[in-house]
Design a protein around this motif. Structure first.
Motif, PDB file in Angstrom:
ATOM      1  N   GLY A  60     -57.939  42.320 -40.421  1.00  8.19           N
ATOM      2  CA  GLY A  60     -59.159  42.836 -39.824  1.00  8.19           C
ATOM      3  C   GLY A  60     -60.210  43.062 -40.885  1.00  8.19           C
ATOM      4  O   GLY A  60     -59.885  43.206 -42.074  1.00  8.19           O
ATOM      5  N   HIS A  61     -61.462  43.105 -40.472  1.00  8.96           N
ATOM      6  CA  HIS A  61     -62.555  43.269 -41.433  1.00  8.96           C
ATOM      7  C   HIS A  61     -62.709  44.718 -41.884  1.00  8.96           C
ATOM      8  O   HIS A  61     -63.088  44.988 -43.022  1.00  8.96           O
ATOM      9  CB  HIS A  61     -63.861  42.775 -40.820  1.00  8.96           C
ATOM     10  CG  HIS A  61     -64.970  42.648 -41.820  1.00  8.96           C
ATOM     11  ND1 HIS A  61     -65.880  43.662 -42.065  1.00  8.96           N
ATOM     12  CD2 HIS A  61     -65.300  41.641 -42.657  1.00  8.96           C
ATOM     13  CE1 HIS A  61     -66.727  43.276 -43.010  1.00  8.96           C
ATOM     14  NE2 HIS A  61     -66.413  42.063 -43.378  1.00  8.96           N
ATOM     15  N   ASP A  62     -62.434  45.648 -40.986  1.00  9.02           N
ATOM     16  CA  ASP A  62     -62.514  47.079 -41.276  1.00  9.02           C
ATOM     17  C   ASP A  62     -61.240  47.752 -40.775  1.00  9.02           C
ATOM     18  O   ASP A  62     -60.555  47.231 -39.885  1.00  9.02           O
ATOM     19  CB  ASP A  62     -63.731  47.713 -40.597  1.00  9.02           C
ATOM     20  CG  ASP A  62     -65.034  47.097 -41.079  1.00  9.02           C
ATOM     21  OD1 ASP A  62     -65.338  47.254 -42.278  1.00  9.02           O
ATOM     22  OD2 ASP A  62     -65.733  46.465 -40.271  1.00  9.02           O
ATOM     23  N   ARG A  63     -60.956  48.926 -41.308  1.00  9.05           N
ATOM     24  CA  ARG A  63     -59.733  49.626 -40.892  1.00  9.05           C
ATOM     25  C   ARG A  63     -59.740  49.929 -39.393  1.00  9.05           C
ATOM     26  O   ARG A  63     -58.688  49.933 -38.753  1.00  9.05           O
ATOM     27  CB  ARG A  63     -59.554  50.906 -41.705  1.00  9.05           C
ATOM     28  CG  ARG A  63     -59.185  50.646 -43.162  1.00  9.05           C
ATOM     29  CD  ARG A  63     -58.695  51.909 -43.850  1.00  9.05           C
ATOM     30  NE  ARG A  63     -58.405  51.670 -45.257  1.00  9.05           N
ATOM     31  CZ  ARG A  63     -57.241  51.204 -45.731  1.00  9.05           C
ATOM     32  NH1 ARG A  63     -56.260  50.936 -44.871  1.00  9.05           N
ATOM     33  NH2 ARG A  63     -57.053  51.009 -47.027  1.00  9.05           N
ATOM     34  N   LYS A  64     -60.904  50.165 -38.843  1.00 11.48           N
ATOM     35  CA  LYS A  64     -60.980  50.476 -37.404  1.00 11.48           C
ATOM     36  C   LYS A  64     -60.570  49.283 -36.546  1.00 11.48           C
ATOM     37  O   LYS A  64     -60.250  49.442 -35.346  1.00 11.48           O
ATOM     38  CB  LYS A  64     -62.393  50.916 -37.029  1.00 11.48           C
ATOM     39  CG  LYS A  64     -63.461  49.864 -37.243  1.00 11.48           C
ATOM     40  CD  LYS A  64     -64.828  50.383 -36.837  1.00 11.48           C
ATOM     41  CE  LYS A  64     -65.926  49.372 -37.149  1.00 11.48           C
ATOM     42  NZ  LYS A  64     -65.742  48.071 -36.464  1.00 11.48           N
ATOM     43  N   ASP A  65     -60.569  48.094 -37.116  1.00  7.39           N
ATOM     44  CA  ASP A  65     -60.215  46.888 -36.368  1.00  7.39           C
ATOM     45  C   ASP A  65     -58.720  46.603 -36.378  1.00  7.39           C
ATOM     46  O   ASP A  65     -58.254  45.713 -35.653  1.00  7.39           O
ATOM     47  CB  ASP A  65     -60.936  45.664 -36.949  1.00  7.39           C
ATOM     48  CG  ASP A  65     -62.443  45.815 -36.960  1.00  7.39           C
ATOM     49  OD1 ASP A  65     -62.970  46.403 -35.993  1.00  7.39           O
ATOM     50  OD2 ASP A  65     -63.083  45.354 -37.930  1.00  7.39           O
ATOM     51  N   LEU A  66     -57.947  47.315 -37.190  1.00  9.76           N
ATOM     52  CA  LEU A  66     -56.541  46.984 -37.387  1.00  9.76           C
ATOM     53  C   LEU A  66     -55.712  47.379 -36.177  1.00  9.76           C
ATOM     54  O   LEU A  66     -55.946  48.399 -35.537  1.00  9.76           O
ATOM     55  CB  LEU A  66     -56.010  47.677 -38.636  1.00  9.76           C
ATOM     56  CG  LEU A  66     -56.801  47.414 -39.934  1.00  9.76           C
ATOM     57  CD1 LEU A  66     -56.165  48.156 -41.094  1.00  9.76           C
ATOM     58  CD2 LEU A  66     -56.892  45.915 -40.225  1.00  9.76           C
ATOM     59  N   ARG A  67     -54.701  46.544 -35.892  1.00 11.46           N
ATOM     60  CA  ARG A  67     -53.799  46.803 -34.778  1.00 11.46           C
ATOM     61  C   ARG A  67     -52.353  46.541 -35.228  1.00 11.46           C
ATOM     62  O   ARG A  67     -52.098  45.570 -35.941  1.00 11.46           O
ATOM     63  CB  ARG A  67     -54.122  45.890 -33.584  1.00 11.46           C
ATOM     64  CG  ARG A  67     -55.525  46.032 -33.029  1.00 11.46           C
ATOM     65  CD  ARG A  67     -55.730  47.380 -32.340  1.00 11.46           C
ATOM     66  NE  ARG A  67     -57.059  47.491 -31.756  1.00 11.46           N
ATOM     67  CZ  ARG A  67     -58.122  47.966 -32.386  1.00 11.46           C
ATOM     68  NH1 ARG A  67     -58.017  48.370 -33.661  1.00 11.46           N
ATOM     69  NH2 ARG A  67     -59.295  48.046 -31.790  1.00 11.46           N
TER      70      ARG A  67
END
Length: 259
Positions: A60-67
């Protein structure tokens, strides 16, 4: 003295899909079909951003995008291995060597320690460095972003390489067996904004960059330019090795047409 590189292991081509040696899928993981679309289009390079989170190399590009489960292995390494090794119903087939550009977004040394463990089960498909030389595999992993360059430079065996910068060209040369790729931001190095023709001053500077990279047996990529046909056309005419895009379908259509 550098040890000569061994020849690339070529993959058989699908008759109806041309190989696009200049095509790089930037932030490939945001596509509806990560990796698979680029492979079907014949791209030579794909890019994945990674973080180490909860023991996984998540994409992901940012930590908030991680799954959870959306990892470098699940999106890239495992599908590539299935395609290259064969077996039942692979999602696509390989044609030519692929560069997997892994952009480490933070904690480079820590991420690399984990990455080494992730890469090892796939060593049969990966390009490998040893002090005796480089064994070319169908997939070459190149690390960008927070690059643990000093760590890799000391290793006698590794399954990854480093994405360099323009500062790694003459008069500060680097070994292509460690740094096979030179990438940098276009802005700050050149004045052209992607509109109209490339000014002569920028052309001469770009030609110097390309000449130095070729002398060092390295390939070149730029980021930060507009993702437009005029930019693609200019970079192709000037011999830039990788043209990055967030629009793989459009770039593939463009590159499949004569200049």
């Amino acid at each position: 003295m550098a040890v000569p590189l061994t020849p690339l292991r070529q993959q058989s081509a699908q008759a109806n899909v041309p190989y696009l040696p200049n095509a790089h899928s930037h932030n490939d993981y945001v596509q509806a079909e990560p990796l698979a679309l680029a492979m079907r289009l014949g791209f030579a390079s794909v890019e994945a951003d990674i973080f180490l989170q909860e023991g996984e190399l998540r994409v992901g590009h940012d930590r908030k995008d991680l799954r959870p489960g959306r990892t470098l292995t699940s999106l890239y390494l495992a599908p590539l291995a299935a395609a290259i090794r064969g077996g039942k119903n692979p999602p696509y087939t390989t044609r030519q060597p692929l560069q997997l550009l892994v952009d480490i977004k933070a904690d480079g040394a820590m991420v690399y320690e984990r990455l080494k463990t992730e890469l090892e089960p796939y060593k049969d498909i990966l390009t490998e460095f040893r002090t005796s030389g480089v064994r070319r595999g169908p997939v070459t992993v190149v690390l960008s972003g927070d690059r643990p360059t000093a760590i890799l430079a000391k290793e006698e065996r590794r399954l990854a390489f480093i994405d360099g910068r323009l500062s790694d060209l003459e008069p500060n040369p680097t070994d292509a067996q460690l740094v096979p790729l030179i990438s940098d931001s276009w802005y700050g190095k050149f004045k052209w904004t992607g509109v109209g023709p490339l000014p002569e001053g920028d052309r001469l500077r770009l030609q110097l960059v390309m000449r130095r990279a070729q002398q060092q047996r390295q390939k070149v990529r730029f980021w930060g330019l507009p993702d437009t046909p005029n930019v693609w056309r200019t970079l192709r005419r000037e011999g830039v090795d990788f043209i990055g895009t967030d629009k793989p379908l459009e770039l593939a259509e463009f590159l499949n047409k004569p200049d």
